[in-house]
Motif scaffolding. Structure first.
Motif, PDB file in Angstrom:
ATOM      1  N   LEU A 253       0.829  -1.215   0.000  1.00 28.07           N
ATOM      2  CA  LEU A 253       0.000   0.000   0.000  1.00 28.07           C
ATOM      3  C   LEU A 253       0.855   1.253   0.000  1.00 28.07           C
ATOM      4  O   LEU A 253       0.540   2.235  -0.689  1.00 28.07           O
ATOM      5  N   VAL A 254       1.939   1.248   0.781  1.00 32.15           N
ATOM      6  CA  VAL A 254       2.795   2.439   0.876  1.00 32.15           C
ATOM      7  C   VAL A 254       3.376   2.807  -0.488  1.00 32.15           C
ATOM      8  O   VAL A 254       3.460   3.983  -0.851  1.00 32.15           O
TER       9      VAL A 254
ATOM     10  N   LEU B 257       6.664   3.706  10.087  1.00 33.21           N
ATOM     11  CA  LEU B 257       6.467   3.891  11.526  1.00 33.21           C
ATOM     12  C   LEU B 257       4.991   3.982  11.897  1.00 33.21           C
ATOM     13  O   LEU B 257       4.642   3.872  13.072  1.00 33.21           O
ATOM     14  N   VAL B 258       4.121   4.208  10.890  1.00 31.35           N
ATOM     15  CA  VAL B 258       2.694   4.401  11.161  1.00 31.35           C
ATOM     16  C   VAL B 258       1.939   3.094  10.944  1.00 31.35           C
ATOM     17  O   VAL B 258       2.059   2.483   9.870  1.00 31.35           O
ATOM     18  N   PRO B 259       1.168   2.628  11.931  1.00 26.17           N
ATOM     19  CA  PRO B 259       0.348   1.420  11.714  1.00 26.17           C
ATOM     20  C   PRO B 259      -0.797   1.712  10.741  1.00 26.17           C
ATOM     21  O   PRO B 259      -1.438   2.760  10.821  1.00 26.17           O
ATOM     22  N   LEU B 260      -1.041   0.791   9.813  1.00 26.18           N
ATOM     23  CA  LEU B 260      -2.133   0.946   8.846  1.00 26.18           C
ATOM     24  C   LEU B 260      -3.211  -0.098   9.142  1.00 26.18           C
ATOM     25  O   LEU B 260      -2.891  -1.258   9.390  1.00 26.18           O
TER      26      LEU B 260
ATOM     27  N   ASP C  35     -11.267  -8.829  12.211  1.00 25.52           N
ATOM     28  CA  ASP C  35     -10.880  -9.586  11.015  1.00 25.52           C
ATOM     29  C   ASP C  35      -9.768  -8.815  10.290  1.00 25.52           C
ATOM     30  O   ASP C  35      -9.912  -7.626   9.993  1.00 25.52           O
ATOM     31  N   THR C  36      -8.670  -9.500  10.002  1.00 21.05           N
ATOM     32  CA  THR C  36      -7.500  -8.826   9.413  1.00 21.05           C
ATOM     33  C   THR C  36      -7.836  -8.143   8.096  1.00 21.05           C
ATOM     34  O   THR C  36      -7.555  -6.953   7.898  1.00 21.05           O
ATOM     35  N   PHE C  37      -8.458  -8.884   7.180  1.00 20.89           N
ATOM     36  CA  PHE C  37      -8.713  -8.327   5.854  1.00 20.89           C
ATOM     37  C   PHE C  37      -9.820  -7.268   5.895  1.00 20.89           C
ATOM     38  O   PHE C  37      -9.817  -6.323   5.106  1.00 20.89           O
TER      39      PHE C  37
ATOM     40  N   GLY D 147      -9.564  -3.468   4.495  1.00 22.72           N
ATOM     41  CA  GLY D 147     -10.592  -2.872   3.636  1.00 22.72           C
ATOM     42  C   GLY D 147     -11.145  -1.579   4.221  1.00 22.72           C
ATOM     43  O   GLY D 147     -11.348  -0.595   3.494  1.00 22.72           O
ATOM     44  N   ILE D 148     -11.369  -1.593   5.537  1.00 22.00           N
ATOM     45  CA  ILE D 148     -11.880  -0.378   6.198  1.00 22.00           C
ATOM     46  C   ILE D 148     -10.860   0.753   6.098  1.00 22.00           C
ATOM     47  O   ILE D 148     -11.213   1.909   5.837  1.00 22.00           O
ATOM     48  N   PHE D 149      -9.576   0.415   6.268  1.00 17.46           N
ATOM     49  CA  PHE D 149      -8.532   1.445   6.177  1.00 17.46           C
ATOM     50  C   PHE D 149      -8.496   2.058   4.781  1.00 17.46           C
ATOM     51  O   PHE D 149      -8.436   3.283   4.617  1.00 17.46           O
ATOM     52  N   ILE D 150      -8.519   1.210   3.747  1.00 15.42           N
ATOM     53  CA  ILE D 150      -8.454   1.727   2.369  1.00 15.42           C
ATOM     54  C   ILE D 150      -9.668   2.612   2.075  1.00 15.42           C
ATOM     55  O   ILE D 150      -9.535   3.695   1.491  1.00 15.42           O
ATOM     56  N   ALA D 151     -10.847   2.159   2.508  1.00 15.53           N
ATOM     57  CA  ALA D 151     -12.048   2.974   2.279  1.00 15.53           C
ATOM     58  C   ALA D 151     -11.956   4.300   3.028  1.00 15.53           C
ATOM     59  O   ALA D 151     -12.341   5.356   2.498  1.00 15.53           O
ATOM     60  N   ALA D 152     -11.425   4.253   4.260  1.00 16.35           N
ATOM     61  CA  ALA D 152     -11.354   5.474   5.064  1.00 16.35           C
ATOM     62  C   ALA D 152     -10.377   6.480   4.470  1.00 16.35           C
ATOM     63  O   ALA D 152     -10.661   7.691   4.439  1.00 16.35           O
TER      64      ALA D 152
END
Length: 302
Positions: A10-11, A79-82, A248-250, A254-259
């Motif tokens: 992703l980075v 350094l940032v958790p995703l 749930d990991t995935f 998905g929530i992170f990408i949408a956010a």
């Protein structure tokens, strides 16, 4: 292991998409079709294939500026958790390194601009340094507040600690902090109402005027570095705004990408409904953001 691989993927692949989403949102508000979502990728690839032109007055500092800035931002991204997953790099005190990696990148961008000997780029460098002095305290107030809440100086446990129960207990403080950090997100990425990445008026530019003399792969590094900085600061903002994990990991990915895509849309909306501030108004808004972050700290320590 798979979370680390997804983090790295992703980075390195997602940041230019945020610029495409912002551009598409602005085009939608203007009633246009706009450029494709992938246009920033095409621009960066095109620049990487071009040659470079250097002024006779520049030194190695001019060439090193874009590379060191991109490298510093890439280090900060680890350094940032995703997506509520631990960051690949995490140690006590990494929040200080996170803040000063951006300062290191800004320093080299500034001295690379001064290295050209151009009065316009010197003017942009002075503005960038002045406004960053007002934006950094907001970030540090937010980090100190999070340290107080989590009892740690590491970004990963700091952001993963923010569960729904923490939001219920300190929601007002966190909302004030998020408001201040959203202003920092806009000014650090040279977005409207502080700066306009698409402007061509040297007298009104801040960040863009500093990179006018760069070309080819070096300018490609600057464009990709700007997108990566937006992604990293956006990930930090999203990590604060999203309470807890779904379990749930995935689903968390998905929530992170949408956010973060929604965050890019919000930046596009702000740029569509607001005009640029007059330069004398910029410090006032940055001081207001700093006060919001300071109040969040007061609410937590009281």
């Amino acid at each position: 292991m798979i979370d680390t691989l997804l983090h790295i993927l992703l980075v390195f692949t997602m940041p230019p998409l945020l610029l495409g989403v912002i551009g598409k949102t602005k085009a939608l508000f203007a009633g246009r079709v706009g450029a494709p979502f992938l246009q920033p990728y095409y621009d960066i690839i095109r620049l990487m294939r071009k040659g470079c032109v250097f002024s006779d007055t520049t030194t190695w500092i001019f060439r090193a500026g874009p590379v060191i800035t991109l490298a510093a931002t890439a280090c900060a991204s680890f350094l940032v958790p995703l997506g509520k997953h631990p960051a690949p790099l995490s140690f006590d005190g990494d929040m200080i390194l996170f803040a000063y990696l951006f300062a290191l990148g800004r320093f080299f961008t500034t001295i690379a601009a001064l290295d050209t000997g151009s009065s316009f780029e010197g003017m942009g460098a002075a503005r960038e340094a002045s406004f960053s002095c007002l934006a950094e305290p907001t970030l540090f107030f937010a980090l100190i507040t999070l340290t107080r809440l989590s009892g740690t100086m590491s970004l990963t446990p700091m952001l993963l600690h923010l569960s729904s129960s923490v939001w219920v207990g300190t929601g007002a403080a966190l909302l004030l902090m998020l408001a201040g950090l959203y202003v920092v997100l806009l000014v650090e990425n040279s977005r409207i109402p502080f700066d306009d990445p698409n402007t061509h008026l040297e007298l009104t530019m801040i960040h863009e005027v500093m990179v006018l003399d760069h070309s080819g792969p070096y300018f490609g590094c600057i464009l990709y570095g700007a997108a990566l900085k937006l992604f990293v600061l956006g990930a930090f903002f999203v990590g604060l705004a999203l309470p807890g994990s779904s379990g749930d990991t995935f689903a968390d990915w998905g929530i992170f990408i949408a956010a973060i895509l929604l965050l890019a849309v919000s930046v596009g909306v702000v740029e569509s409904v607001m005009a640029r501030l007059r330069l004398i108004r910029v410090p006032q808004l940055l001081v207001a953001a700093m006060i919001l972050a300071a109040f969040s700290l007061v609410l937590v320590v009281r």
